[in-house]
Design an enzyme around this catalytic site. Structure first.
Site, PDB file in Angstrom:
ATOM      1  N   HIS A  19       0.708  -1.316  -0.174  1.00  0.00           N
ATOM      2  CA  HIS A  19       0.287  -0.183   0.007  1.00  0.00           C
ATOM      3  C   HIS A  19       0.876   1.204   0.093  1.00  0.00           C
ATOM      4  O   HIS A  19       2.070   1.184  -0.101  1.00  0.00           O
ATOM      5  CB  HIS A  19      -1.058  -0.261   1.170  1.00  0.00           C
ATOM      6  CG  HIS A  19      -0.214  -0.020   2.595  1.00  0.00           C
ATOM      7  ND1 HIS A  19       0.394   0.921   3.090  1.00  0.00           N
ATOM      8  CD2 HIS A  19      -0.509  -0.985   3.584  1.00  0.00           C
ATOM      9  CE1 HIS A  19       0.862   0.443   4.150  1.00  0.00           C
ATOM     10  NE2 HIS A  19       0.407  -0.392   4.584  1.00  0.00           N
ATOM     11  N   HIS A  22       4.128   1.289   2.226  1.00  0.00           N
ATOM     12  CA  HIS A  22       5.311   0.723   1.935  1.00  0.00           C
ATOM     13  C   HIS A  22       5.978   1.552   0.520  1.00  0.00           C
ATOM     14  O   HIS A  22       7.204   1.560   0.357  1.00  0.00           O
ATOM     15  CB  HIS A  22       4.745  -0.688   1.296  1.00  0.00           C
ATOM     16  CG  HIS A  22       4.125  -1.589   2.327  1.00  0.00           C
ATOM     17  ND1 HIS A  22       2.866  -2.222   1.795  1.00  0.00           N
ATOM     18  CD2 HIS A  22       4.614  -1.959   3.598  1.00  0.00           C
ATOM     19  CE1 HIS A  22       2.479  -2.703   2.985  1.00  0.00           C
ATOM     20  NE2 HIS A  22       3.395  -2.825   4.080  1.00  0.00           N
ATOM     21  N   CYS A 127       1.550 -10.390  20.301  1.00  0.00           N
ATOM     22  CA  CYS A 127       0.698  -9.774  19.439  1.00  0.00           C
ATOM     23  C   CYS A 127       1.181 -10.387  18.031  1.00  0.00           C
ATOM     24  O   CYS A 127       2.316 -10.154  17.657  1.00  0.00           O
ATOM     25  CB  CYS A 127       0.933  -8.386  19.495  1.00  0.00           C
ATOM     26  SG  CYS A 127       0.000  -7.733  17.892  1.00  0.00           S
ATOM     27  N   CYS A 130       2.194  -7.627  15.664  1.00  0.00           N
ATOM     28  CA  CYS A 130       3.617  -7.051  15.774  1.00  0.00           C
ATOM     29  C   CYS A 130       4.774  -8.096  15.657  1.00  0.00           C
ATOM     30  O   CYS A 130       5.831  -7.843  15.620  1.00  0.00           O
ATOM     31  CB  CYS A 130       3.642  -6.467  17.034  1.00  0.00           C
ATOM     32  SG  CYS A 130       2.629  -5.089  17.214  1.00  0.00           S
ATOM     33  N   CYS A 144      -3.504  -4.374  21.721  1.00  0.00           N
ATOM     34  CA  CYS A 144      -2.309  -3.748  21.102  1.00  0.00           C
ATOM     35  C   CYS A 144      -2.743  -2.498  20.456  1.00  0.00           C
ATOM     36  O   CYS A 144      -3.586  -2.515  19.661  1.00  0.00           O
ATOM     37  CB  CYS A 144      -1.601  -4.598  20.115  1.00  0.00           C
ATOM     38  SG  CYS A 144      -0.715  -3.953  18.753  1.00  0.00           S
ATOM     39  N   HIS A 147      -2.488  -2.753  16.369  1.00  0.00           N
ATOM     40  CA  HIS A 147      -3.512  -3.915  15.664  1.00  0.00           C
ATOM     41  C   HIS A 147      -4.748  -3.845  16.254  1.00  0.00           C
ATOM     42  O   HIS A 147      -5.659  -4.599  15.951  1.00  0.00           O
ATOM     43  CB  HIS A 147      -2.718  -4.986  15.596  1.00  0.00           C
ATOM     44  CG  HIS A 147      -1.451  -4.886  14.929  1.00  0.00           C
ATOM     45  ND1 HIS A 147      -0.131  -4.732  15.577  1.00  0.00           N
ATOM     46  CD2 HIS A 147      -1.535  -5.028  13.714  1.00  0.00           C
ATOM     47  CE1 HIS A 147       0.721  -4.613  14.434  1.00  0.00           C
ATOM     48  NE2 HIS A 147      -0.013  -4.701  13.251  1.00  0.00           N
ATOM     49  N   LYS A 296      -5.990   6.176  10.815  1.00  0.00           N
ATOM     50  CA  LYS A 296      -5.058   5.271  10.621  1.00  0.00           C
ATOM     51  C   LYS A 296      -5.365   4.520   9.371  1.00  0.00           C
ATOM     52  O   LYS A 296      -6.594   4.151   9.425  1.00  0.00           O
ATOM     53  CB  LYS A 296      -4.875   4.248  12.023  1.00  0.00           C
ATOM     54  CG  LYS A 296      -3.854   3.509  12.019  1.00  0.00           C
ATOM     55  CD  LYS A 296      -3.773   2.666  13.309  1.00  0.00           C
ATOM     56  CE  LYS A 296      -2.913   1.437  13.152  1.00  0.00           C
ATOM     57  NZ  LYS A 296      -1.603   1.280  12.924  1.00  0.00           N
ATOM     58  N   LYS A 299      -6.857  -2.144   6.876  1.00  0.00           N
ATOM     59  CA  LYS A 299      -7.758  -3.028   6.139  1.00  0.00           C
ATOM     60  C   LYS A 299      -9.276  -2.974   6.631  1.00  0.00           C
ATOM     61  O   LYS A 299     -10.179  -2.733   5.934  1.00  0.00           O
ATOM     62  CB  LYS A 299      -7.501  -4.608   6.178  1.00  0.00           C
ATOM     63  CG  LYS A 299      -6.424  -4.766   4.909  1.00  0.00           C
ATOM     64  CD  LYS A 299      -6.296  -6.437   4.667  1.00  0.00           C
ATOM     65  CE  LYS A 299      -5.007  -6.862   5.534  1.00  0.00           C
ATOM     66  NZ  LYS A 299      -4.774  -8.045   5.386  1.00  0.00           N
TER      67      LYS A 299
HETATM   68  O1  ME8 Z   1       6.899  -4.282   9.932  1.00  0.00           O
HETATM   69  N1  ME8 Z   1       2.824   5.086   6.493  1.00  0.00           N
HETATM   70  O2  ME8 Z   1       6.732  -5.155   7.660  1.00  0.00           O
HETATM   71  P1  ME8 Z   1       5.470  -4.326   7.192  1.00  0.00           P
HETATM   72  C1  ME8 Z   1       4.010   5.129   6.226  1.00  0.00           C
HETATM   73  N2  ME8 Z   1       8.331  -7.023   8.152  1.00  0.00           N
HETATM   74  N3  ME8 Z   1       4.840   4.087   6.229  1.00  0.00           N
HETATM   75  C2  ME8 Z   1       4.102   2.919   6.424  1.00  0.00           C
HETATM   76  C3  ME8 Z   1       2.875   2.588   6.626  1.00  0.00           C
HETATM   77  C4  ME8 Z   1       2.064   4.143   6.571  1.00  0.00           C
HETATM   78  N4  ME8 Z   1       0.645   4.081   7.099  1.00  0.00           N
HETATM   79  N5  ME8 Z   1       2.417   1.636   6.694  1.00  0.00           N
HETATM   80  C5  ME8 Z   1       3.509   0.803   6.685  1.00  0.00           C
HETATM   81  C6  ME8 Z   1       7.372  -4.947   9.018  1.00  0.00           C
HETATM   82  N6  ME8 Z   1       4.718   1.717   6.273  1.00  0.00           N
HETATM   83  C7  ME8 Z   1       8.414  -5.872   9.155  1.00  0.00           C
HETATM   84  C8  ME8 Z   1       9.831  -5.174   8.782  1.00  0.00           C
HETATM   85  S1  ME8 Z   1      12.160  -5.299   8.696  1.00  0.00           S
HETATM   86  C9  ME8 Z   1      13.533  -6.062   9.140  1.00  0.00           C
HETATM   87  C10 ME8 Z   1      10.870  -6.079   8.890  1.00  0.00           C
HETATM   88  C11 ME8 Z   1       5.880   1.147   5.782  1.00  0.00           C
HETATM   89  O3  ME8 Z   1       5.008  -4.918   5.895  1.00  0.00           O
HETATM   90  C12 ME8 Z   1       6.840   1.731   6.787  1.00  0.00           C
HETATM   91  O4  ME8 Z   1       8.395   1.671   6.385  1.00  0.00           O
HETATM   92  O5  ME8 Z   1       4.282  -4.251   8.516  1.00  0.00           O
HETATM   93  C13 ME8 Z   1       6.902   0.705   8.020  1.00  0.00           C
HETATM   94  O6  ME8 Z   1       7.952   0.668   9.029  1.00  0.00           O
HETATM   95  C14 ME8 Z   1       6.990  -0.587   7.098  1.00  0.00           C
HETATM   96  O7  ME8 Z   1       5.962  -0.140   6.138  1.00  0.00           O
HETATM   97  C15 ME8 Z   1       6.037  -1.823   7.828  1.00  0.00           C
HETATM   98  O8  ME8 Z   1       6.075  -2.668   6.852  1.00  0.00           O
END
Ligand code: ME8
Length: 638
Positions: A19, A22, A127, A130, A144, A147, A296, A299
């Protein structure tokens, strides 16, 4: 020459589709990489996907396919998306890659052999969202906060990493390196977290509960905890300990993350690196979250923004510009289509696009499709050149210190300076007199030369659009990545191709089915389009002198204080403020403060708040605004 620059994004969980959040992190990392390349640095850019753990296993089961099939399909979605957003990563790592798995096992075995991993019976709250155990005081009303789900209670035997042994070292490392965690507020947040004793980290899951993970090399009844697996992707991708890439890039590793994963990156990760005897990363760069219509993104709320849909609205490069420009780095920002279109029309169509278009069109028209001769620069030009030289240095400084939105603000400002220059020099008037032809050439040359610099500065943000603009100046494409910010070096006489508008205006969005009540509220407040407000609007705000009678911490919150404040009314006001990191409750009592007193009351963590204490905020520190102590409680502030 600085060390070769390495930037990583988080590796994204494949339990949901990519999304806008990311996309943001990955686009911003791509922009920083392109800028560093432009400034002559060697760079390496890593992104990828995080594919193990309970939440992925649950999602695969939900889709009725094997975890491997599931992660293959979902990981591909991320990999396919990035080129559509003009992202050019050097590598895409998956935690299911055999090389990654082998290196995770190598690190685990190394730490185990050092006797820093032990087995014990454990009970805790987990959680799944997380993918970590949580402390009770991290929960809000048992849920949490990220979430909105109650964590699951687990009691099981597990392996633990002696993370607590690294607490003092970690605190000292953070205290010694002011910029190690950036921006400052996140550094403060981590130091605050580290005021409590660190627990050892549970790094395994018994196979009786979860099989989808990397097997522990020293006990085949367990798989590795997903974060211990995932964080290691950063050096694994460079093939530590002996890989050439590792030797070249690890010394200048920068991790770009969202604030949601601060704890794992600022606490778990450095301790893991220290235990594995790898040098710690150079910098953790933390950004805020995009919200959708001020809520926020989630989904369940159905408000997750799809980057592909948004790119179709204004184009990929304009989407990249909007994301980079509209989020003050470190803060949260609001994503609405309306804001995106407003930014597009304001900065791109009316300012930068218009400048490029009119400078080229006027040169084509008056100088037979050629860049005019520069002639002699006068006072107006010298002044513009001075502003440009300062501007370029400022932009560079902002970018090297990850102040992206500021850099773009400055570039847009530089563009408006050139538009103003054209308005003052009025080439359309000069074109009417043959005797002014030389001057006309100088004015148009000056504008085109400034356009060249602006286009080059913006190329990392809008690579394809700026390539078009570069070519419309008649310049060879290969030169766009060779930084050339000297003034007056645009070759005279180059042939200009026929210009086409770069950023045609987009129709403003009319929100679908406006909510009647909201509409009324909006009309009543007479909300203007810009950030300016009228004096009438300002006067609606009621600011009063208050005296703090008592104050206490809000339960289960590190940030909030609940104070009783005398505003000269019948009874004191109950006010909750986010200042606990900066003021103890005792230090507040007796203080004279400024209070916004006609805010609509709200409940914060279940406590009524009937106003707001005003503070200055420099991004790191909140400081009370204290009026003269002689002013009696209730005195109006004008
Ligand atoms: O946490 N606004 O993966 P994830 C801005 N796999 N950036 C956002 C966002 C938002 N609303 N939502 C997500 C994980 N992000 C782990 C990481 S690393 C070793 C493991 C971005 O798929 C932001 O960079 O939940 C956030 O930290 C990341 O997506 C979380 O991605």
């Amino acid at each position: 020459m600085p060390d070769p620059f390495y930037i990583t994004t988080p590796i994204y969980y494949v339990n949901s589709h990519p999304h806008i959040g990311h996309a943001y992190t990955t686009i911003v990392a791509d922009i920083f990489i392109r800028f560093r390349t432009l400034f002559g640095e060697e760079t390496y850019f890593l992104t990828g996907t995080d594919e193990h753990g309970q939440k992925i296993a649950e999602s695969a089961a939900h889709s009725n396919i094997s975890p491997q099939e599931f992660v293959d399909k979902m990981s591909q979605e991320f990999r396919d998306l990035w080129p559509h957003l003009h992202i050019e990563n050097d590598q895409f790592i998956r935690t299911t890659d055999p090389e990654h798995k082998a290196l995770v096992q190598r690190a685990l075995q190394y730490i185990y052999d050092k006797d820093e991993i032990y087995l014990k019976q454990y009970e805790g709250l987990y959680c799944v969202g997380c993918e970590r155990f949580m402390d009770e005081d991290e929960l809000i009303e048992g849920l949490c906060p990220d979430h909105q789900k109650a964590p699951q209670q687990y009691q099981e035997e597990n392996y633990f990493f002696k993370m607590s042994a690294y607490q003092n070292w970690l605190v000292q490392t953070i205290e010694k390196n002011e910029d190690w965690i950036y921006p400052q507020r996140y550094r403060n947040e981590v130091l605050q977290m580290l005021k409590k004793p660190l627990d050892d980290l549970c790094i395994s899951r018994p196979k009786t509960r979860l099989t989808w993970g990397i097997e522990l090399p020293f006990d085949t009844n367990f798989v590795t905890y997903v974060w211990f697996d995932a964080l290691l992707n950063y050096p694994n991708a460079l093939d530590w300990p002996n890989g050439e890439l590792y030797k070249k890039y690890w010394p200048n590793a920068h991790h770009m993350i969202g604030k949601d994963i601060l704890k794992t990156h600022a606490i778990y990760w450095p301790c893991m690196l220290k235990a594995a005897e790898l040098p710690v990363f150079k910098k953790l760069v933390v950004h805020g979250h995009w919200k959708s219509e001020d809520s926020k993104m989630s989904k369940s709320l159905g408000n997750v923004v799809d980057p592909l849909v948004m790119k179709d609205r204004v184009g990929v490069d304009a989407l990249r510009y909007f994301l980079a420009r509209n989020m003050s780095f470190g803060d949260d920002a609001n994503f609405t289509e309306e804001l995106m279109v407003t930014r597009y029309n304001g900065d791109l169509a009316n300012n930068i696009g218009n400048l490029i278009n009119r400078s080229i069109s006027m040169s084509c028209k008056n100088f037979e499709n050629q860049i005019p001769p520069k002639g002699e620069f006068g006072d107006l030009e010298q002044e513009l050149h001075r502003s440009f030289m300062e501007g370029i240095e400022e932009v560079k400084d902002y970018l090297l210190s990850f102040y992206l939105h500021r850099a773009l603000e400055k570039i847009a400002f530089m563009s408006s300076l050139v538009n103003k220059y054209l308005d003052t020099a009025a080439p359309w008037k000069l074109a009417k007199q043959e005797s002014d032809r030389k001057r006309l050439g100088t004015v148009l040359y000056t504008a085109l030369d400034a356009v060249r610099i602006i286009v080059q500065l913006l190329a990392p943000v809008m690579p394809k659009k700026m390539e078009e603009a570069w070519q419309s100046l008649g310049l060879p494409l290969a030169q766009i990545t060779e930084a050339q910010f000297d003034i007056g070096v645009l070759p005279e006489g180059l042939t200009l191709p026929k210009p086409a508008p770069l950023f045609p205006k987009v129709k403003a969005i009319v929100p679908a089915e406006p909510d009647k009540k909201q509409l009324e509220e909006k009309t009543n407040t007479n909300e203007p389009e810009s950030s300016e407000i009228t004096i009438d609007q300002f006067c609606k705000m009621e600011l009063k002198v208050g005296k703090v009678l008592s104050s206490e911490r809000v339960k289960k919150s590190d940030k909030l204080l609940h104070s009783q404040i005398d505003l000269g009314e019948e009874k004191p006001r109950s006010i909750v403020s986010g200042i606990a990191e900066f003021y103890s409750p005792e230090s507040l009592v007796g203080k004279t403060v400024m209070v916004a007193s006609n805010l609509k009351p709200v409940k914060l963590r279940g406590v009524l708040s009937e106003g707001m204490i005003l503070c200055t905020d420099d991004g790191t520190q909140l400081t009370l605004v204290e009026p003269s102590a002689e002013a009696a409680p209730g005195t109006m502030i004008r």
